[in-house]
Design a protein around this motif. Structure first.
Motif, PDB file in Angstrom:
ATOM      1  N   UNK A   1       0.839  -1.200   0.000  1.00 19.72           N
ATOM      2  CA  UNK A   1       0.000   0.000   0.000  1.00 19.72           C
ATOM      3  C   UNK A   1       0.876   1.253   0.000  1.00 19.72           C
ATOM      4  N   UNK A   2       1.912   1.247   0.821  1.00 21.69           N
ATOM      5  CA  UNK A   2       2.834   2.391   0.850  1.00 21.69           C
ATOM      6  C   UNK A   2       3.501   2.571  -0.509  1.00 21.69           C
ATOM      7  N   UNK A   3       3.827   1.460  -1.163  1.00 21.98           N
ATOM      8  CA  UNK A   3       4.444   1.545  -2.493  1.00 21.98           C
ATOM      9  C   UNK A   3       3.493   2.188  -3.497  1.00 21.98           C
TER      10      UNK A   3
ATOM     11  N   UNK B   1     -11.253   1.189  -4.146  1.00 23.12           N
ATOM     12  CA  UNK B   1     -10.683   0.930  -2.823  1.00 23.12           C
ATOM     13  C   UNK B   1     -11.694   0.183  -1.958  1.00 23.12           C
ATOM     14  N   UNK B   2     -11.222  -0.909  -1.370  1.00 20.95           N
ATOM     15  CA  UNK B   2     -12.044  -1.710  -0.464  1.00 20.95           C
ATOM     16  C   UNK B   2     -11.875  -1.182   0.955  1.00 20.95           C
ATOM     17  N   UNK B   3     -12.816  -1.496   1.857  1.00 17.81           N
ATOM     18  CA  UNK B   3     -12.705  -1.010   3.243  1.00 17.81           C
ATOM     19  C   UNK B   3     -11.378  -1.374   3.921  1.00 17.81           C
ATOM     20  N   UNK B   4     -10.894  -2.581   3.678  1.00 17.97           N
ATOM     21  CA  UNK B   4      -9.638  -2.986   4.328  1.00 17.97           C
ATOM     22  C   UNK B   4      -8.479  -2.114   3.857  1.00 17.97           C
ATOM     23  N   UNK B   5      -8.467  -1.753   2.566  1.00 15.17           N
ATOM     24  CA  UNK B   5      -7.410  -0.889   2.048  1.00 15.17           C
ATOM     25  C   UNK B   5      -7.559   0.529   2.595  1.00 15.17           C
TER      26      UNK B   5
ATOM     27  N   UNK C   1      -4.072   4.254   8.265  1.00  9.56           N
ATOM     28  CA  UNK C   1      -3.091   3.889   9.282  1.00  9.56           C
ATOM     29  C   UNK C   1      -1.654   4.205   8.911  1.00  9.56           C
ATOM     30  N   UNK C   2      -1.402   4.469   7.643  1.00  7.83           N
ATOM     31  CA  UNK C   2      -0.039   4.777   7.214  1.00  7.83           C
ATOM     32  C   UNK C   2       0.311   6.218   7.546  1.00  7.83           C
TER      33      UNK C   2
END
Length: 192
Positions: free
Chosen positions: A135-137, A157-161, A167-168
Protein backbone atom coordinates in the motif's frame (compact mmCIF):
# COMPACT_ATOMS: atom_id res chain seq x y z
CA UNK A 1 46.35 -31.49 -0.67
CA UNK A 2 48.22 -34.27 1.16
CA UNK A 3 49.73 -31.74 3.57
CA UNK A 4 46.30 -30.22 4.24
CA UNK A 5 44.82 -33.67 4.89
CA UNK A 6 47.66 -34.53 7.30
CA UNK A 7 47.27 -31.18 9.09
CA UNK A 8 43.47 -31.38 9.42
CA UNK A 9 43.11 -35.15 9.77
CA UNK A 10 41.09 -35.30 6.50
CA UNK A 11 40.51 -33.12 3.48
CA UNK A 12 37.67 -33.05 0.94
CA UNK A 13 37.90 -31.14 -2.33
CA UNK A 14 36.87 -31.23 -5.96
CA UNK A 15 39.28 -32.12 -8.70
CA UNK A 16 39.28 -32.94 -12.38
CA UNK A 17 40.21 -36.45 -13.48
CA UNK A 18 40.85 -37.52 -17.02
CA UNK A 19 39.31 -40.55 -18.67
CA UNK A 20 41.34 -42.83 -20.94
CA UNK A 21 39.79 -41.07 -23.94
CA UNK A 22 41.08 -37.70 -22.67
CA UNK A 23 37.72 -36.38 -21.39
CA UNK A 24 37.96 -34.44 -18.15
CA UNK A 25 35.34 -35.08 -15.49
CA UNK A 26 34.75 -33.62 -12.00
CA UNK A 27 35.28 -35.75 -8.92
CA UNK A 28 34.94 -35.20 -5.21
CA UNK A 29 38.07 -36.43 -3.45
CA UNK A 30 38.45 -37.24 0.24
CA UNK A 31 41.95 -37.73 1.59
CA UNK A 32 42.31 -39.33 5.02
CA UNK A 33 45.73 -40.05 6.51
CA UNK A 34 45.97 -43.44 8.21
CA UNK A 35 48.73 -45.16 10.10
CA UNK A 36 49.29 -48.79 9.16
CA UNK A 37 51.87 -51.18 10.61
CA UNK A 38 53.87 -50.65 7.42
CA UNK A 39 53.84 -46.87 7.95
CA UNK A 40 51.74 -43.77 7.28
CA UNK A 41 49.46 -44.00 4.24
CA UNK A 42 46.83 -41.81 2.60
CA UNK A 43 43.36 -43.27 2.06
CA UNK A 44 41.94 -41.72 -1.11
CA UNK A 45 38.25 -41.98 -1.93
CA UNK A 46 36.82 -40.24 -4.95
CA UNK A 47 33.47 -40.22 -6.65
CA UNK A 48 32.41 -39.00 -10.05
CA UNK A 49 30.15 -35.93 -9.63
CA UNK A 50 29.53 -35.34 -13.35
CA UNK A 51 25.81 -36.09 -13.10
CA UNK A 52 25.46 -33.98 -9.96
CA UNK A 53 27.14 -30.97 -11.62
CA UNK A 54 25.00 -31.45 -14.75
CA UNK A 55 21.83 -31.47 -12.60
CA UNK A 56 23.03 -28.37 -10.73
CA UNK A 57 23.62 -26.60 -14.06
CA UNK A 58 20.12 -27.60 -15.19
CA UNK A 59 18.66 -26.26 -11.94
CA UNK A 60 20.53 -22.95 -12.34
CA UNK A 61 19.24 -22.64 -15.91
CA UNK A 62 15.75 -23.53 -14.72
CA UNK A 63 15.98 -20.86 -11.99
CA UNK A 64 17.01 -18.27 -14.61
CA UNK A 65 14.07 -19.27 -16.81
CA UNK A 66 11.68 -19.04 -13.85
CA UNK A 67 12.97 -15.58 -12.96
CA UNK A 68 12.43 -14.43 -16.56
CA UNK A 69 8.93 -15.92 -16.56
CA UNK A 70 8.14 -14.18 -13.27
CA UNK A 71 9.19 -10.86 -14.80
CA UNK A 72 6.88 -11.46 -17.77
CA UNK A 73 4.02 -12.52 -15.50
CA UNK A 74 4.50 -9.41 -13.33
CA UNK A 75 4.48 -7.20 -16.41
CA UNK A 76 1.37 -8.92 -17.77
CA UNK A 77 -0.40 -8.95 -14.41
CA UNK A 78 -0.23 -5.16 -14.13
CA UNK A 79 -0.46 -3.88 -17.70
CA UNK A 80 -0.39 -0.14 -18.38
CA UNK A 81 -3.26 0.59 -20.77
CA UNK A 82 -3.94 3.87 -22.59
CA UNK A 83 -7.68 4.53 -22.23
CA UNK A 84 -7.59 8.03 -23.72
CA UNK A 85 -5.01 10.61 -24.72
CA UNK A 86 -2.92 11.24 -21.63
CA UNK A 87 -4.88 8.80 -19.44
CA UNK A 88 -3.41 5.46 -18.34
CA UNK A 89 -5.21 2.63 -16.57
CA UNK A 90 -3.42 -0.05 -14.55
CA UNK A 91 -5.80 -2.84 -13.53
CA UNK A 92 -4.44 -4.75 -10.55
CA UNK A 93 -5.87 -8.23 -10.25
CA UNK A 94 -5.14 -10.77 -7.53
CA UNK A 95 -2.13 -10.57 -5.27
CA UNK A 96 0.34 -7.73 -5.47
CA UNK A 97 3.44 -7.95 -3.30
CA UNK A 98 6.25 -5.48 -2.71
CA UNK A 99 8.29 -6.73 -5.70
CA UNK A 100 5.25 -6.61 -7.95
CA UNK A 101 4.47 -3.08 -6.76
CA UNK A 102 8.04 -2.01 -7.50
CA UNK A 103 7.86 -3.49 -11.01
CA UNK A 104 4.48 -1.83 -11.56
CA UNK A 105 5.86 1.52 -10.42
CA UNK A 106 8.72 1.25 -12.91
CA UNK A 107 6.30 0.40 -15.72
CA UNK A 108 3.96 3.24 -14.79
CA UNK A 109 6.72 5.84 -14.58
CA UNK A 110 8.18 4.72 -17.89
CA UNK A 111 4.73 4.84 -19.52
CA UNK A 112 4.10 8.34 -18.14
CA UNK A 113 7.26 9.56 -19.81
CA UNK A 114 6.75 7.72 -23.09
CA UNK A 115 3.03 8.50 -23.49
CA UNK A 116 3.08 11.96 -21.89
CA UNK A 117 0.31 10.90 -19.53
CA UNK A 118 -1.27 13.40 -17.19
CA UNK A 119 -3.43 10.89 -15.29
CA UNK A 120 -2.82 7.35 -14.08
CA UNK A 121 -5.61 5.23 -12.65
CA UNK A 122 -4.58 2.34 -10.44
CA UNK A 123 -7.68 0.14 -10.46
CA UNK A 124 -7.69 -1.96 -7.29
CA UNK A 125 -11.16 -3.43 -7.85
CA UNK A 126 -9.78 -6.91 -8.53
CA UNK A 127 -6.84 -6.75 -6.12
CA UNK A 128 -6.58 -9.02 -3.12
CA UNK A 129 -5.97 -7.43 0.26
CA UNK A 130 -2.76 -5.41 0.13
CA UNK A 131 -0.24 -5.37 2.95
CA UNK A 132 1.17 -2.18 4.45
CA UNK A 133 4.39 -2.25 2.38
CA UNK A 134 2.53 -2.70 -0.90
CA UNK A 135 0.00 0.00 0.00
CA UNK A 136 2.83 2.39 0.85
CA UNK A 137 4.44 1.55 -2.49
CA UNK A 138 1.23 2.50 -4.29
CA UNK A 139 1.18 5.87 -2.53
CA UNK A 140 4.84 6.42 -3.43
CA UNK A 141 3.92 5.65 -7.04
CA UNK A 142 1.49 8.55 -6.84
CA UNK A 143 4.19 10.85 -5.46
CA UNK A 144 6.68 9.79 -8.15
CA UNK A 145 4.06 10.23 -10.89
CA UNK A 146 3.29 13.74 -9.65
CA UNK A 147 6.97 14.60 -10.05
CA UNK A 148 6.54 13.68 -13.72
CA UNK A 149 3.43 15.85 -14.00
CA UNK A 150 0.80 13.12 -13.78
CA UNK A 151 -1.85 12.65 -11.14
CA UNK A 152 -2.66 9.23 -9.72
CA UNK A 153 -6.11 8.02 -8.81
CA UNK A 154 -6.61 4.91 -6.69
CA UNK A 155 -9.89 3.41 -7.86
CA UNK A 156 -11.94 0.58 -6.37
CA UNK A 157 -10.68 0.93 -2.82
CA UNK A 158 -12.04 -1.71 -0.46
CA UNK A 159 -12.70 -1.01 3.24
CA UNK A 160 -9.64 -2.99 4.33
CA UNK A 161 -7.41 -0.89 2.05
CA UNK A 162 -9.02 2.32 3.30
CA UNK A 163 -8.12 1.28 6.87
CA UNK A 164 -4.55 0.52 5.79
CA UNK A 165 -4.21 3.86 4.00
CA UNK A 166 -5.47 5.79 7.00
CA UNK A 167 -3.09 3.89 9.28
CA UNK A 168 -0.04 4.78 7.21
CA UNK A 169 1.99 7.80 8.14
CA UNK A 170 2.26 8.95 4.51
CA UNK A 171 1.38 12.11 2.64
CA UNK A 172 -1.73 11.21 0.67
CA UNK A 173 -2.08 14.65 -0.91
CA UNK A 174 -0.68 13.43 -4.25
CA UNK A 175 -3.22 10.61 -4.56
CA UNK A 176 -6.91 10.91 -5.33
CA UNK A 177 -9.44 8.15 -4.82
CA UNK A 178 -12.68 7.06 -6.43
CA UNK A 179 -15.06 4.20 -5.76
CA UNK A 180 -14.79 2.75 -9.27
CA UNK A 181 -12.49 2.82 -12.26
CA UNK A 182 -15.37 4.20 -14.34
CA UNK A 183 -15.58 7.25 -12.06
CA UNK A 184 -11.83 7.74 -12.30
CA UNK A 185 -11.87 7.54 -16.12
CA UNK A 186 -14.82 9.95 -16.32
CA UNK A 187 -13.05 12.43 -14.03
CA UNK A 188 -9.83 12.18 -16.05
CA UNK A 189 -11.69 12.72 -19.31
CA UNK A 190 -13.63 15.67 -17.85
CA UNK A 191 -10.38 17.47 -17.02
CA UNK A 192 -9.02 16.90 -20.53
Amino acid sequence: MDATARLRGAHRFEWLHQRMDGELFPVEVTLTPVNLPSGPMMLVVWRDVSELRAREAELREHAVQLALQQQVIRRLSTPVISVAAGVLLVPIVGELDRDGAAAMTSSVLQAIGERRARAVILDLTGADDLDVDTTAALVRTGTAASLLGAGVVLAGIKPSLARTLVGLDLDLSQVRTTSTAEQAIAAALATA
